[in-house]
Design a protein around this motif. Structure first.
Motif, PDB file in Angstrom:
ATOM      1  N   GLY A 292       0.804  -1.204   0.000  1.00 14.36           N
ATOM      2  CA  GLY A 292       0.000   0.000   0.000  1.00 14.36           C
ATOM      3  C   GLY A 292       0.844   1.263   0.000  1.00 14.36           C
ATOM      4  O   GLY A 292       1.950   1.293   0.547  1.00 14.36           O
ATOM      5  N   VAL A 293       0.312   2.329  -0.591  1.00 12.99           N
ATOM      6  CA  VAL A 293       1.001   3.623  -0.683  1.00 12.99           C
ATOM      7  C   VAL A 293       0.102   4.688  -0.082  1.00 12.99           C
ATOM      8  O   VAL A 293      -1.103   4.729  -0.361  1.00 12.99           O
ATOM      9  N   VAL A 294       0.677   5.559   0.753  1.00 13.19           N
ATOM     10  CA  VAL A 294      -0.089   6.641   1.369  1.00 13.19           C
ATOM     11  C   VAL A 294       0.627   7.970   1.150  1.00 13.19           C
ATOM     12  O   VAL A 294       1.824   8.014   0.922  1.00 13.19           O
ATOM     13  N   GLY A 295      -0.142   9.061   1.238  1.00 14.30           N
ATOM     14  CA  GLY A 295       0.434  10.384   1.099  1.00 14.30           C
ATOM     15  C   GLY A 295      -0.500  11.291   0.301  1.00 14.30           C
ATOM     16  O   GLY A 295      -1.586  10.879  -0.095  1.00 14.30           O
ATOM     17  N   PRO A 296      -0.043  12.505   0.030  1.00 17.30           N
ATOM     18  CA  PRO A 296       1.146  13.145   0.601  1.00 17.30           C
ATOM     19  C   PRO A 296       0.933  13.490   2.078  1.00 17.30           C
ATOM     20  O   PRO A 296      -0.162  13.897   2.474  1.00 17.30           O
TER      21      PRO A 296
END
Length: 466
Positions: A292-296
């Motif tokens: 999983g990728v989170v941001g900004p």
């Protein structure tokens, strides 16, 4: 080739939280009240120069001595300057609370006392850090913060920190690091029984997977925001961060995306206990699954994009990135300083450019046990080398050779032969657990040693800091 192997240690070169992450700073021990962990992280930040705070109304304008450590004074201005740096570090790490000023002053004073005792001991016992090592540390610090060394010096000057002050601070931190490595590392041994005990403790917790008890490997992209950026500049940087986020979610090679967008730090930060990361990062990834990728995510440094590469409840990921490396090591001595060793390695690097084989030069010149095998270190996963070595190795692509790298062992020239994703065998997982246990024991041994050193020092308290 075990002599390079070490878990990340307590030398976090960082002006901002991204730098602290990539270098791997000291993490808090034991149970702490809310906000105390943020204070612990900030107090443990190795290098975060800041201007001396202007005198507040009602406080004396002249400096004065607050304590004597052996024969060396600790001044009120030193305490105030460090307090300001701690508060800046807490802000950069996303802390939501600020500590009581009197309590902070006391903790900072005690930290300065212990630091001075360490620096005095290091100098008295002949430990040195030459200018080349300081230069390299500055270059690494600048790179971690997305700038070159000249730009960082200008940034420091804008904060009221002279180059001499900055270099002295870095040198002192390196003196303390080398002293601790010499005095503490030899105290720690990890037996098979220690590993069995750790595994039993993990099983008794029922396989708890909460973040506080887990280890995690994060991918990281930093889009920096200048300290005095206009709203338009902030919006432009945020838009770039959004582009990086979309690329990180749609493209399979996160490291490639990081090379395209990131302005500081390593792309893959490596497996480490969750509390070795800024609380801002851990809160952001929360229950995000692997991949999983989170941001900004906004911090004082800028905008961060995070990817959960691996995580584990027992300290070991089943699949890790492994590097196959070679190196040439020149050991330093009174006759061969770090700068001279680096120059010799640069000459060897030029010979490589002219067609020489790395393994042939390693057999001829390297001064460690791997020389007979052409400097071959075999396959190794994250956390298996000392931080300076591993950081340089992770920045290479297969076939590339590093610039000279200073570590506690001397000066290295490193070649990355291959890189792969590997599923660990049960034995390899056990060896990685050995590193987890060793790190725990190192922290306890370091705390005991610092208490002993503090007890041996003559400390005379004068007037309290204001």
């Amino acid at each position: 080739m075990r002599h390079l192997i070490s878990m990340p240690r307590h030398f976090a070169l960082g002006l901002v939280c991204a730098a602290a992450v990539s270098a791997g700073g000291v993490h808090a021990q034991g149970m702490r009240q809310p906000g105390a962990q943020d204070l612990s992280r900030a107090l443990s930040s190795s290098i975060q120069p800041a201007p001396r705070a202007p005198e507040a109304a009602g406080l004396r304008s002249a400096d004065y001595i607050v304590a004597i450590v052996n024969s060396e004074p600790v001044t009120n201005n030193e305490v105030r300057a460090r307090m300001r740096r701690v508060l800046q570090a807490m802000q950069a790490q996303g802390a939501r609370q600020t500590p009581d000023q009197d309590e902070l002053a006391r903790e900072v004073l005690e930290r300065l006392i212990v630091e001075k005792a360490q620096i005095q001991t290091a100098k008295e016992t002949g430990i040195k850090v030459d200018d080349y090592a300081v230069d390299q540390a500055i270059q690494n610090l600048a790179r971690q913060n997305g700038m070159n060394a000249d730009a960082m010096r200008r940034e420091m000057a804008g904060q009221g920190v002279t180059e001499k002050m900055f270099r002295d601070e870095i040198r002192n931190q390196m003196l303390m690091q080398r002293l601790q490595e010499r005095e503490v590392d030899g105290r720690v041994r990890v037996s098979e029984q220690d590993i069995d005990r750790y595994m039993a403790e993990q099983r008794s917790q029922g396989g708890q997977t909460d973040m506080a008890n887990s280890t995690i490997n994060l991918g990281h992209i930093l889009i920096t925001v200048p300290e005095r950026a206009s709203p338009a500049e902030v919006a432009q940087r945020q838009a770039l961060a959004e582009q990086a986020l979309q690329a990180a979610r749609s493209e399979p090679d996160f490291a490639s995306v990081a090379r395209r967008f990131s302005e500081g730090g390593q792309a893959i930060l490596g497996m480490r206990p969750a509390n070795r990361y800024p609380s801002l990062f851990i809160e952001a990834v929360g229950t995000t699954p692997v991949g999983g990728v989170v941001g900004p995510i906004r911090s004082a440094a800028g905008f961060h994009i995070l990817k959960v590469v691996d995580k584990s409840a027992n300290g070991v990921a089943a699949v890790v990135t492994q590097n196959h490396a070679r190196h040439i090591l020149l050991r330093t001595s009174p006759q061969l300083g770090e700068r001279e060793a680096a120059q010799q390695l640069l000459e060897l690097r030029q010979r490589l450019d002219r067609g020489a084989r790395f393994e042939d030069l390693a057999r001829q010149y390297s001064e460690d046990g791997s020389a007979a095998s052409g400097g071959d270190l075999g396959w190794a996963g994250p956390g298996r080398y000392v931080p300076e070595f591993e950081q340089a190795l992770n920045a290479l692509q297969p076939g590339q050779v590093s610039q000279p790298v200073v570590s506690r062992f001397g000066v290295h020239l490193i070649q990355l032969v291959e890189r792969r994703q590997a599923t660990l065998t049960p034995r390899e997982q056990r060896e990685m657990l050995r590193d987890v246990v060793r790190e725990q024991k190192l922290e306890k041994a370091q705390a005991t040693w610092l208490q002993e050193l503090r007890g041996q020092a003559y400390v005379e308290y004068r007037e309290p800091p204001q």
